[in-house]
Design a protein around this motif. Structure first.
Motif, PDB file in Angstrom:
ATOM      1  N   GLN A   1      37.057  45.087  32.298  1.00  0.00           N
ATOM      2  CA  GLN A   1      37.275  45.963  33.338  1.00  0.00           C
ATOM      3  C   GLN A   1      36.815  45.249  34.598  1.00  0.00           C
ATOM      4  N   ALA A   2      35.457  44.610  34.466  1.00  0.00           N
ATOM      5  CA  ALA A   2      35.099  43.832  35.770  1.00  0.00           C
ATOM      6  C   ALA A   2      36.121  42.729  36.057  1.00  0.00           C
ATOM      7  N   PHE A   3      36.534  41.987  35.458  1.00  0.00           N
ATOM      8  CA  PHE A   3      37.593  41.112  35.566  1.00  0.00           C
ATOM      9  C   PHE A   3      38.650  41.348  36.436  1.00  0.00           C
ATOM     10  N   ASN A   4      39.342  42.523  35.725  1.00  0.00           N
ATOM     11  CA  ASN A   4      40.490  43.134  36.417  1.00  0.00           C
ATOM     12  C   ASN A   4      40.279  43.621  37.782  1.00  0.00           C
ATOM     13  N   LYS A   5      39.001  44.336  38.289  1.00  0.00           N
ATOM     14  CA  LYS A   5      38.782  44.611  39.518  1.00  0.00           C
ATOM     15  C   LYS A   5      38.617  43.510  40.306  1.00  0.00           C
ATOM     16  N   VAL A   6      37.942  42.435  39.978  1.00  0.00           N
ATOM     17  CA  VAL A   6      37.873  41.199  40.826  1.00  0.00           C
ATOM     18  C   VAL A   6      39.125  40.591  41.040  1.00  0.00           C
ATOM     19  N   ASN A   7      39.878  40.505  39.995  1.00  0.00           N
ATOM     20  CA  ASN A   7      41.238  39.992  40.026  1.00  0.00           C
ATOM     21  C   ASN A   7      42.002  40.573  40.772  1.00  0.00           C
ATOM     22  N   SER A   8      42.045  41.893  40.910  1.00  0.00           N
ATOM     23  CA  SER A   8      42.871  42.720  41.767  1.00  0.00           C
ATOM     24  C   SER A   8      42.467  42.753  43.037  1.00  0.00           C
ATOM     25  N   LEU A   9      41.136  42.607  43.427  1.00  0.00           N
ATOM     26  CA  LEU A   9      40.590  42.354  44.727  1.00  0.00           C
ATOM     27  C   LEU A   9      41.207  41.178  45.214  1.00  0.00           C
ATOM     28  N   PHE A  10      41.168  40.008  44.588  1.00  0.00           N
ATOM     29  CA  PHE A  10      41.457  38.723  44.847  1.00  0.00           C
ATOM     30  C   PHE A  10      43.187  38.581  45.273  1.00  0.00           C
ATOM     31  N   PHE A  11      43.786  39.464  44.590  1.00  0.00           N
ATOM     32  CA  PHE A  11      45.359  39.521  44.897  1.00  0.00           C
ATOM     33  C   PHE A  11      45.557  40.362  46.027  1.00  0.00           C
ATOM     34  N   GLN A  12      44.731  41.449  46.249  1.00  0.00           N
ATOM     35  CA  GLN A  12      45.097  42.096  47.614  1.00  0.00           C
ATOM     36  C   GLN A  12      44.875  41.442  48.860  1.00  0.00           C
TER      37      GLN A  12
ATOM     38  N   ILE B   1      36.942  39.010  55.894  1.00  0.00           N
ATOM     39  CA  ILE B   1      36.783  37.705  55.942  1.00  0.00           C
ATOM     40  C   ILE B   1      35.850  36.959  55.024  1.00  0.00           C
ATOM     41  N   LYS B   2      34.479  37.695  55.350  1.00  0.00           N
ATOM     42  CA  LYS B   2      33.423  37.385  54.432  1.00  0.00           C
ATOM     43  C   LYS B   2      33.624  37.356  52.975  1.00  0.00           C
ATOM     44  N   LEU B   3      34.308  38.321  52.487  1.00  0.00           N
ATOM     45  CA  LEU B   3      34.562  38.746  51.321  1.00  0.00           C
ATOM     46  C   LEU B   3      35.716  37.478  50.734  1.00  0.00           C
ATOM     47  N   MET B   4      36.667  37.441  51.450  1.00  0.00           N
ATOM     48  CA  MET B   4      37.673  36.441  51.164  1.00  0.00           C
ATOM     49  C   MET B   4      36.969  34.981  51.031  1.00  0.00           C
ATOM     50  N   ARG B   5      36.000  34.579  51.919  1.00  0.00           N
ATOM     51  CA  ARG B   5      35.261  33.330  51.675  1.00  0.00           C
ATOM     52  C   ARG B   5      34.612  33.176  50.407  1.00  0.00           C
ATOM     53  N   LYS B   6      33.963  34.437  50.168  1.00  0.00           N
ATOM     54  CA  LYS B   6      33.327  34.352  48.884  1.00  0.00           C
ATOM     55  C   LYS B   6      34.267  34.111  47.582  1.00  0.00           C
TER      56      LYS B   6
ATOM     57  N   ALA C   1      37.177  32.965  47.464  1.00  0.00           N
ATOM     58  CA  ALA C   1      37.894  31.731  47.416  1.00  0.00           C
ATOM     59  C   ALA C   1      37.171  30.727  46.689  1.00  0.00           C
ATOM     60  N   THR C   2      35.976  30.619  46.515  1.00  0.00           N
ATOM     61  CA  THR C   2      35.410  29.765  45.547  1.00  0.00           C
ATOM     62  C   THR C   2      35.090  30.185  44.329  1.00  0.00           C
ATOM     63  N   ASN C   3      35.039  29.333  43.198  1.00  0.00           N
ATOM     64  CA  ASN C   3      34.842  29.664  41.805  1.00  0.00           C
ATOM     65  C   ASN C   3      33.374  30.234  41.733  1.00  0.00           C
ATOM     66  N   THR C   4      32.311  29.743  42.456  1.00  0.00           N
ATOM     67  CA  THR C   4      30.999  30.403  42.310  1.00  0.00           C
ATOM     68  C   THR C   4      31.117  31.661  42.820  1.00  0.00           C
ATOM     69  N   GLY C   5      31.762  32.125  44.041  1.00  0.00           N
ATOM     70  CA  GLY C   5      31.954  33.448  44.664  1.00  0.00           C
ATOM     71  C   GLY C   5      32.717  34.295  43.603  1.00  0.00           C
TER      72      GLY C   5
ATOM     73  N   ILE D   1      47.765  36.690  45.435  1.00  0.00           N
ATOM     74  CA  ILE D   1      48.165  35.845  44.191  1.00  0.00           C
ATOM     75  C   ILE D   1      47.035  36.090  43.469  1.00  0.00           C
ATOM     76  N   ASN D   2      47.249  36.110  42.314  1.00  0.00           N
ATOM     77  CA  ASN D   2      46.165  36.259  41.244  1.00  0.00           C
ATOM     78  C   ASN D   2      45.290  35.051  41.033  1.00  0.00           C
ATOM     79  N   ARG D   3      44.068  34.993  40.944  1.00  0.00           N
ATOM     80  CA  ARG D   3      43.311  33.669  40.671  1.00  0.00           C
ATOM     81  C   ARG D   3      43.345  33.369  39.192  1.00  0.00           C
ATOM     82  N   TYR D   4      43.472  34.060  38.331  1.00  0.00           N
ATOM     83  CA  TYR D   4      43.727  33.862  36.844  1.00  0.00           C
ATOM     84  C   TYR D   4      44.923  34.859  36.289  1.00  0.00           C
TER      85      TYR D   4
END
Length: 78
Positions: free
Chosen positions: A47-58, A19-24, A26-30, A62-65
């Motif tokens: 590669q860093a982008f793909n990691k964070v975007n994949s985590l967001f999808f998990q 939940i803490k990670l989701m809250r982070k 969920a914001t552009n800054t986070g 949905i993908n953020r970008y």
């Protein structure tokens, strides 16, 4: 504490971390902050982008970008 109770305590801790990670993220800054954290351990910016975007999808199903190009354009305007 019984084994079942310990298992439940561990599950609660896991969910609280999630939940803490989701809250982070969920914001552009986070999202950008997490990207910059991952840059330290990634071989490339993409590669860093793909990691964070994949985590967001998990987390959000949905993908953020849509791709790195879209992300990098938005990053330059922030």
């Amino acid at each position: 504490m019984t084994a079942q109770e310990q298992k439940l305590v561990n599950e609660i801790k896991t969910q609280e971390t999630k939940i803490k990670l989701m809250r982070k993220l969920a914001t552009n800054t986070g999202f950008y902050s997490h990207y910059f954290e991952l840059l330290k351990s990634s071989q490339t910016k993409e590669q860093a982008f793909n990691k964070v975007n994949s985590l967001f999808f998990q987390l959000f199903d949905i993908n953020r970008y849509s791709d790195y190009l879209e992300f990098s354009k938005n990053l330059k305007t922030q």
